[in-house]
Design a protein around this motif. Sequence first.
Motif, PDB file in Angstrom:
ATOM      1  N   MET A  27      48.590  23.789  33.962  1.00  0.00           N
ATOM      2  CA  MET A  27      48.227  24.140  34.000  1.00  0.00           C
ATOM      3  C   MET A  27      47.286  25.224  35.034  1.00  0.00           C
ATOM      4  SD  MET A  27      44.330  21.652  33.923  1.00  0.00           S
ATOM      5  CE  MET A  27      44.651  21.338  31.184  1.00  0.00           C
ATOM      6  N   ASP A  28      46.367  26.123  35.200  1.00  0.00           N
ATOM      7  CA  ASP A  28      45.742  26.226  36.166  1.00  0.00           C
ATOM      8  C   ASP A  28      45.741  25.719  36.947  1.00  0.00           C
ATOM      9  OD1 ASP A  28      47.163  28.457  35.269  1.00  0.00           O
ATOM     10  OD2 ASP A  28      45.587  29.985  34.162  1.00  0.00           O
ATOM     11  N   GLN A  29      45.093  25.624  38.621  1.00  0.00           N
ATOM     12  CA  GLN A  29      44.660  25.256  39.676  1.00  0.00           C
ATOM     13  C   GLN A  29      43.862  25.615  40.463  1.00  0.00           C
ATOM     14  OE1 GLN A  29      44.551  21.750  39.788  1.00  0.00           O
ATOM     15  NE2 GLN A  29      45.748  21.456  38.202  1.00  0.00           N
ATOM     16  N   PRO A  30      43.169  25.336  40.008  1.00  0.00           N
ATOM     17  CA  PRO A  30      41.164  26.407  40.839  1.00  0.00           C
ATOM     18  C   PRO A  30      42.339  26.985  42.251  1.00  0.00           C
ATOM     19  CG  PRO A  30      40.455  24.797  40.365  1.00  0.00           C
ATOM     20  CD  PRO A  30      41.802  24.486  40.272  1.00  0.00           C
ATOM     21  N   ILE A  31      41.907  28.359  42.410  1.00  0.00           N
ATOM     22  CA  ILE A  31      42.360  28.723  44.444  1.00  0.00           C
ATOM     23  C   ILE A  31      41.644  28.214  45.114  1.00  0.00           C
ATOM     24  CG2 ILE A  31      42.612  30.697  45.255  1.00  0.00           C
ATOM     25  CD1 ILE A  31      41.725  32.136  43.026  1.00  0.00           C
ATOM     26  N   PRO A  32      42.878  27.464  45.715  1.00  0.00           N
ATOM     27  CA  PRO A  32      42.558  26.399  47.266  1.00  0.00           C
ATOM     28  C   PRO A  32      41.661  27.660  48.420  1.00  0.00           C
ATOM     29  CG  PRO A  32      44.789  27.213  46.935  1.00  0.00           C
ATOM     30  CD  PRO A  32      43.986  27.203  45.816  1.00  0.00           C
ATOM     31  N   TYR A  33      40.424  27.406  48.151  1.00  0.00           N
ATOM     32  CA  TYR A  33      39.598  27.847  49.798  1.00  0.00           C
ATOM     33  C   TYR A  33      40.184  26.908  51.156  1.00  0.00           C
ATOM     34  CZ  TYR A  33      37.742  30.288  45.848  1.00  0.00           C
ATOM     35  OH  TYR A  33      37.368  31.381  45.077  1.00  0.00           O
ATOM     36  N   PRO A  34      40.481  27.400  51.502  1.00  0.00           N
ATOM     37  CA  PRO A  34      39.853  27.589  53.623  1.00  0.00           C
ATOM     38  C   PRO A  34      39.028  26.226  53.694  1.00  0.00           C
ATOM     39  CG  PRO A  34      40.008  29.452  53.680  1.00  0.00           C
ATOM     40  CD  PRO A  34      40.076  29.370  52.285  1.00  0.00           C
ATOM     41  N   ALA A  35      39.486  25.428  54.688  1.00  0.00           N
ATOM     42  CA  ALA A  35      38.689  23.966  55.285  1.00  0.00           C
ATOM     43  C   ALA A  35      37.594  24.897  55.956  1.00  0.00           C
ATOM     44  CB  ALA A  35      39.558  23.179  55.479  1.00  0.00           C
ATOM     45  N   SER A  36      38.061  26.032  56.448  1.00  0.00           N
ATOM     46  CA  SER A  36      37.343  25.946  57.084  1.00  0.00           C
ATOM     47  C   SER A  36      35.895  27.189  56.870  1.00  0.00           C
ATOM     48  CB  SER A  36      37.814  27.952  58.057  1.00  0.00           C
ATOM     49  OG  SER A  36      38.722  28.604  58.185  1.00  0.00           O
ATOM     50  N   GLY A  37      35.850  27.644  55.346  1.00  0.00           N
ATOM     51  CA  GLY A  37      34.442  28.317  55.371  1.00  0.00           C
ATOM     52  C   GLY A  37      35.364  29.263  54.131  1.00  0.00           C
ATOM     53  N   LEU A  38      34.355  30.511  53.366  1.00  0.00           N
ATOM     54  CA  LEU A  38      34.898  31.296  52.720  1.00  0.00           C
ATOM     55  C   LEU A  38      34.860  32.214  52.930  1.00  0.00           C
ATOM     56  CD1 LEU A  38      32.323  30.540  49.896  1.00  0.00           C
ATOM     57  CD2 LEU A  38      34.795  30.097  49.884  1.00  0.00           C
ATOM     58  N   ALA A  39      35.700  33.217  52.885  1.00  0.00           N
ATOM     59  CA  ALA A  39      36.132  34.436  53.949  1.00  0.00           C
ATOM     60  C   ALA A  39      34.273  35.271  53.731  1.00  0.00           C
ATOM     61  CB  ALA A  39      37.029  35.281  53.030  1.00  0.00           C
ATOM     62  N   TRP A  40      34.472  36.719  54.775  1.00  0.00           N
ATOM     63  CA  TRP A  40      33.599  37.068  54.411  1.00  0.00           C
ATOM     64  C   TRP A  40      32.985  38.184  52.912  1.00  0.00           C
ATOM     65  CZ3 TRP A  40      33.686  42.446  53.459  1.00  0.00           C
ATOM     66  CH2 TRP A  40      34.762  43.461  53.863  1.00  0.00           C
ATOM     67  N   TYR A  41      34.250  38.804  51.973  1.00  0.00           N
ATOM     68  CA  TYR A  41      34.727  39.143  51.362  1.00  0.00           C
ATOM     69  C   TYR A  41      34.047  38.582  50.144  1.00  0.00           C
ATOM     70  CZ  TYR A  41      39.250  37.690  51.174  1.00  0.00           C
ATOM     71  OH  TYR A  41      40.622  36.494  51.494  1.00  0.00           O
ATOM     72  N   ILE A  42      34.039  36.983  49.934  1.00  0.00           N
ATOM     73  CA  ILE A  42      33.571  36.120  48.943  1.00  0.00           C
ATOM     74  C   ILE A  42      32.201  35.856  49.153  1.00  0.00           C
ATOM     75  CG2 ILE A  42      33.725  33.796  47.914  1.00  0.00           C
ATOM     76  CD1 ILE A  42      36.524  34.318  48.382  1.00  0.00           C
ATOM     77  N   ARG A  43      31.955  36.014  50.539  1.00  0.00           N
ATOM     78  CA  ARG A  43      30.164  35.314  50.921  1.00  0.00           C
ATOM     79  C   ARG A  43      29.751  36.521  50.593  1.00  0.00           C
ATOM     80  NH1 ARG A  43      29.750  32.333  56.853  1.00  0.00           N
ATOM     81  NH2 ARG A  43      27.991  32.552  56.137  1.00  0.00           N
ATOM     82  N   ALA A  44      29.396  37.380  50.847  1.00  0.00           N
ATOM     83  CA  ALA A  44      28.430  38.724  50.427  1.00  0.00           C
ATOM     84  C   ALA A  44      28.278  38.953  48.967  1.00  0.00           C
ATOM     85  CB  ALA A  44      29.667  40.360  51.470  1.00  0.00           C
ATOM     86  N   PRO A  45      29.470  39.475  48.378  1.00  0.00           N
ATOM     87  CA  PRO A  45      29.203  39.320  46.911  1.00  0.00           C
ATOM     88  C   PRO A  45      28.401  37.710  46.905  1.00  0.00           C
ATOM     89  CG  PRO A  45      31.348  39.547  46.600  1.00  0.00           C
ATOM     90  CD  PRO A  45      31.079  39.418  48.239  1.00  0.00           C
ATOM     91  N   LEU A  46      28.044  36.880  47.191  1.00  0.00           N
ATOM     92  CA  LEU A  46      27.672  35.872  46.713  1.00  0.00           C
ATOM     93  C   LEU A  46      26.799  36.157  46.883  1.00  0.00           C
ATOM     94  CD1 LEU A  46      29.695  33.099  47.873  1.00  0.00           C
ATOM     95  CD2 LEU A  46      28.933  33.307  44.945  1.00  0.00           C
ATOM     96  N   VAL A  47      25.935  35.863  48.162  1.00  0.00           N
ATOM     97  CA  VAL A  47      24.525  36.631  48.821  1.00  0.00           C
ATOM     98  C   VAL A  47      23.448  37.477  48.086  1.00  0.00           C
ATOM     99  CG1 VAL A  47      23.235  37.234  50.638  1.00  0.00           C
ATOM    100  CG2 VAL A  47      25.097  35.668  51.318  1.00  0.00           C
ATOM    101  N   VAL A  48      24.776  38.679  47.690  1.00  0.00           N
ATOM    102  CA  VAL A  48      23.902  39.694  47.760  1.00  0.00           C
ATOM    103  C   VAL A  48      23.746  39.842  45.377  1.00  0.00           C
ATOM    104  CG1 VAL A  48      24.488  42.240  46.734  1.00  0.00           C
ATOM    105  CG2 VAL A  48      24.953  41.366  49.060  1.00  0.00           C
ATOM    106  N   GLY A  49      24.314  39.014  44.877  1.00  0.00           N
ATOM    107  CA  GLY A  49      24.513  38.921  43.775  1.00  0.00           C
ATOM    108  C   GLY A  49      23.466  37.444  43.562  1.00  0.00           C
TER     109      GLY A  49
END
Length: 148
Positions: free
Chosen positions: A1-23
Motif C-alpha cells: 500500500m502506498d504511504q503518504p509522502i513524508p514531509y520534513p519536520a522543518s515544514g513545507l517547502a515554498w513551492y508547496i506553501r505558495a500554491p496552498l496560500v494562493v489556492g
Amino acid sequence: MDQPIPYPASGLAWYIRAPLVVGGAILLILLATAACLTPSSDGFGTHQQLGLAQCSFIQWFGIRCPSCGMTTSWSYMMRGQVLASMRCNVGGAYLALLAMASGPWMLISGLRGRWFGGPLHETVIAALGALAVILTISDWLLRNFILI
C-alpha cells in the motif's frame, strides 16, 4: 500500500506553501463573492450579476449545462440554505462545502508552513474530486433527461 509522502519536520517547502496560500485565498474570495450575490429565483443565472453572459448551452440546446446553477447554489449555500443550494445544482452545493472546508485549511497550512491537521492522502483527494464529477453529471442527467 502506498504511504503518504513524508514531509520534513522543518515544514513545507515554498513551492508547496505558495500554491496552498494562493489556492486557499482564491477559494475564500469565490465564497465571499457568492455571499455578495443575490441568488436567482430561477435556480440559475446568478453569474450574470458579475457581467457574464447567459449560458450558451441553454441558448444552443434549450437545456441546462452541467454547471448551470452552480453560482446560484454557492450563493444559497453561503446563506446557509442547503436545500435551496441542492435544488439549484447538487454538484455546486458539494463544491461549495468542499471550498468552505478546504479554502481555510489550505490557507492556514500554507501560511503556517505545516499541514493543519495533517496532509490529505492522494486517494482521499482523488475520491473527493471523483465525487464532485459524479454528483454534477448525475444531477445534470436527472434534471435534463429523466425528470423532464
